[in-house]
Design an enzyme around this catalytic site. Structure first.
Site, short mmCIF file in Angstrom:
data_model
loop_
_atom_site.label_atom_id
_atom_site.label_comp_id
_atom_site.label_asym_id
_atom_site.label_seq_id
_atom_site.Cartn_x
_atom_site.Cartn_y
_atom_site.Cartn_z
N HIS A 188 0.73 -1.14 0.20
CA HIS A 188 0.06 0.08 -0.10
C HIS A 188 0.84 1.19 -0.06
O HIS A 188 0.52 2.36 -0.68
CB HIS A 188 -0.86 -0.03 1.18
CG HIS A 188 -2.15 -0.69 0.74
ND1 HIS A 188 -3.20 -0.26 0.07
CD2 HIS A 188 -2.60 -2.07 0.83
CE1 HIS A 188 -4.30 -0.96 -0.19
NE2 HIS A 188 -3.60 -2.21 0.20
N GLU A 430 -10.94 -8.81 -12.22
CA GLU A 430 -9.71 -9.06 -11.54
C GLU A 430 -9.68 -10.52 -11.01
O GLU A 430 -8.70 -10.79 -10.31
CB GLU A 430 -9.79 -7.95 -10.23
CG GLU A 430 -10.83 -8.22 -9.23
CD GLU A 430 -10.86 -6.91 -8.44
OE1 GLU A 430 -9.72 -6.39 -7.95
OE2 GLU A 430 -11.91 -6.61 -7.83
N ASP A 454 -4.75 -7.35 -8.65
CA ASP A 454 -5.16 -8.72 -8.20
C ASP A 454 -5.50 -9.74 -9.29
O ASP A 454 -5.35 -10.90 -9.03
CB ASP A 454 -6.85 -8.31 -7.58
CG ASP A 454 -6.73 -7.90 -6.11
OD1 ASP A 454 -5.89 -8.30 -5.59
OD2 ASP A 454 -7.51 -7.27 -5.83
N CYS A 501 -7.67 -0.35 -15.07
CA CYS A 501 -7.42 0.69 -13.73
C CYS A 501 -6.22 0.17 -12.97
O CYS A 501 -6.10 0.72 -12.06
CB CYS A 501 -8.78 0.75 -13.09
SG CYS A 501 -9.34 -0.58 -12.31
#
Lengths: 544, 85
Positions: A188, A430, A454, A501
């Site tokens: 992250h 995903e 993912d 994305c």
């Protein structure tokens, strides 16, 4: 000068002071004191300081996130002044003739144990508040202050790694860069750094120690190097590099207002990914054509409790209005796996990435889902909002979602609340399953958006949080590109559009391949919009 | 002595924020105020004690006020409960 090497996640250079963030773990010593009166006095003084800090935090939070969200700091103040809490500390000091730190620790343990033993999961969670308040007292006593939410000047943030609940506390305007002992290039912190467009280096190892706190450093995101207390020669070289990087950015600025079109005339949309409304300014500054991914879970992560319909409505409305008619794709909550919010009370899982997350939570706890959908339909009145659902694996899930959508619309109609019913809805591709049944899915939805992070993790069976696996994590793997192509062909066969994305959308080494597949939209970090535009404008697809 | 009964309507019960508001409200009065629920009693001016009652949605609470301003305090607290809990 100390030189450390790690993995870079964003190409830029920064120079500044290091703030080392250490997760608090302290050992409290118990010792006898003769003069209990002076311990009690220390307690009163520490309590005053802690109360003042909490008041400052409260005032800042009211300004930033509104009164309802700031209330937690007021609760903390009340806990600190609570007679049971205060008397317990004073009692332990006087009756056992011990030091204040021990009394605070013992009181904290007692009250948090009381909350932990309660049968209500919410109240069990309050144990953390008691601990938090006590930690604050102990920090005051220890004379510590530097922390993530107390940055005083633009700094380089150092840590072992940061979790989302820690990064949300950061005042982003005071972060120059990140240097992490651990973490992968997909952690992250890495994603945050890319979205902020600042240098970050992960996996620096244990050589990055707490001792670097307060020292000057240069972070070279071009080759993954950190120079702590750089010598003059290095400083001069790096200043030059910073200058070049600035010039490159300026060159990109000249691309503002220009079309995303290849030399042979093929156009593609370049949208931006955002995590919160504060990022909107960045979207505008970088001239994105819309928002291809608004990660709504940040509304959940920043809150102490489920965000209300009104809170969500306000955020979505702001995004819709700011973008003034441009597309704003909002993804419904993607909580679970590595994104945890305490109040969801999710069980610990053996395998969280394959677990109870995203749409799976929404479909089993429809009350949470419905609140979000209501806010979205209402906000859609103010602009061009599209809704996107994450973690889809089957057509049945989409049909269940549609049934809930219908209920929500009926409820809003019955209540006479104005909303826009006819908006685009799409799904994330995903999971390999979604890509493989994308022919059927394309019949049900208006668009696809490929979440490559993912999709890569699930296709290659690689935990993207595990840094040991970075060398195996190959997002250019043919299997992934094949799945994307399959989804693109199936979307187009039904006359639907498809975007990307995930992080791969900004990977300019793949832009040509994506355009050849017919990808209609690339949604990237705001800081990458112009970089991708530059690449598109250099391409010529007429050959082959 | 004045007392009233109230059944908590708030979805999550007397959690931190409502409990905090209640304690604040109780603190305005000079009287001694207790809250009783499910056989446990807490001083309404003590936040941790009130939270410790673990009052959930649908639980009945009995608020008892005793002191110089009991009339006014009980009325104010009852109105507060109806508006916030």
């Amino acid at each position: 000068m100390v030189v450390l090497k790690g993995k870079s996640v964003f190409h830029d250079v920064c120079m500044g002071k290091i703030v080392f963030y250490k997760r608090k773990e302290r050992t409290i010593k118990r010792y006898k004191v003769e003069d209990t009166e002076s311990e009690l006095k220390r307690f009163r003084e520490a309590k005053e300081t802690a109360l003042k800090q909490l008041q400052e935090l409260y005032d800042k939070a009211v300004a930033d996130v509104g009164e309802a969200n700031a209330a937690i700091f007021e609760i903390h103040q009340m806990m600190l002044e609570d007679l049971d809490y205060v008397e317990s500390i004073e009692n332990i000091i006087t009756s056992q003739q011990v030091n204040l730190e021990y009394a605070v620790g013992a009181t904290s343990d007692n009250f948090s144990a009381m909350f932990s033993a309660m049968d209500d999961a919410y109240m069990q969670g309050r144990a953390a508040d008691v601990k938090d308040v006590s930690e604050r007292l102990l920090s005051v006593l220890g004379g510590e202050e530097s922390n993530l939410n107390m940055l005083t000047e633009p700094s380089i943030i150092a840590a072992d790694d940061l979790v989302p609940s820690e990064t949300v506390q950061l005042d982003k305007s005071k972060v120059l860069g990140f240097i992490m002992q651990h973490g992968s290039t997909n952690s992250h912190t890495a994603i945050l750094a890319r979205s902020m467009g600042i240098p970050a280096i992960v996996s620096l190892g244990e050589d990055l120690t707490e001792e670097c706190n307060g020292k000057t450093a240069i972070v070279d995101g071009f080759d993954g190097t950190v120079y702590i207390e750089p010598d003059e020669k290095t400083s001069a070289e790096m200043s030059k590099k910073m200058e070049q990087s600035r010039a490159h950015k300026e060159m990109l600025q000249e691309l503002k207002g220009k079309e995303n079109v290849t030399k042979d005339g093929r156009k593609v949309k370049i949208f931006a990914n955002i995590g919160k409304t504060a990022d909107l300014a960045n979207v505008m500054a970088n001239d994105a054509g819309g928002i291809g991914l608004f990660r709504s879970e940040f509304l959940y992560l920043e809150n102490e409790d489920y965000p209300t319909e009104e809170q969500q409505f306000a955020a979505y409305k702001q995004a819709a209005e700011t973008m003034a008619g441009k597309t704003v794709v909002i993804r419904t909550l993607d909580i679970g796996a590595d994104k945890q919010a305490d109040y969801f009370h999710l069980d610990k899982e053996e395998n969280p990435a394959l677990g109870y997350r995203a749409i799976r939570i929404c479909l089993t706890r429809p009350e949470i889902f419905k609140t979000q959908l209501r806010a979205l339909y209402r906000a859609a009145m103010f602009g061009n909002i599209a809704i996107m659902y994450p973690m889809i694996t089957s057509v049945e899930e989409v049909r269940k979602i549609k049934a809930i959508e219908k209920e929500v619309k009926e409820e809003l109609t019955k209540e006479g609340i104005p909303f826009k019913a006819d908006i685009e809805t799409g799904i994330m591709i995903e999971t390999p399953a979604a890509a493989l049944v994308s022919d059927e899915l394309a019949k049900e939805v208006d668009f696809f958006s490929v979440g490559t992070n993912d999709l890569t993790q699930y296709t290659l069976a690689i935990d993207r949080q595990n840094q040991k696996l970075d060398e195996f994590y190959n997002p250019h793997h043919k299997a992934i590109l094949k799945l994307i192509r399959l989804a693109a062909d199936n979307a187009h066969a039904e006359g639907k559009w498809i975007g990307i994305c995930g992080e791969l959308g900004a990977d300019t080494s793949l832009t040509e391949e994506f355009l050849r597949m017919g990808i209609d939209e690339l949604s990237v970090s705001p800081s990458m919009v112009l970089e991708v535009r530059k690449k598109v404008r250099e391409l010529d697809l007429s050959g082959v | 002595m004045k007392s009233f009964k109230y059944v908590v309507q708030d979805e999550v019960g007397l959690h931190a924020r409502p409990a905090g508001l209640l304690v604040k409200e109780a603190g305005k009065s000079a009287s001694s105020i207790t809250i009783e629920s499910k056989g446990k009693t807490a001083d309404a001016k003590r936040l941790l004690a009130v939270m410790g009652l673990g009052v959930k949605k649908g639980d009945a609470i009995t608020v008892t006020v005793e002191g110089s301003d009991e009339e006014a305090a009980a009325a104010a607290l009852e109105a507060f409960c109806k508006a916030n809990l």
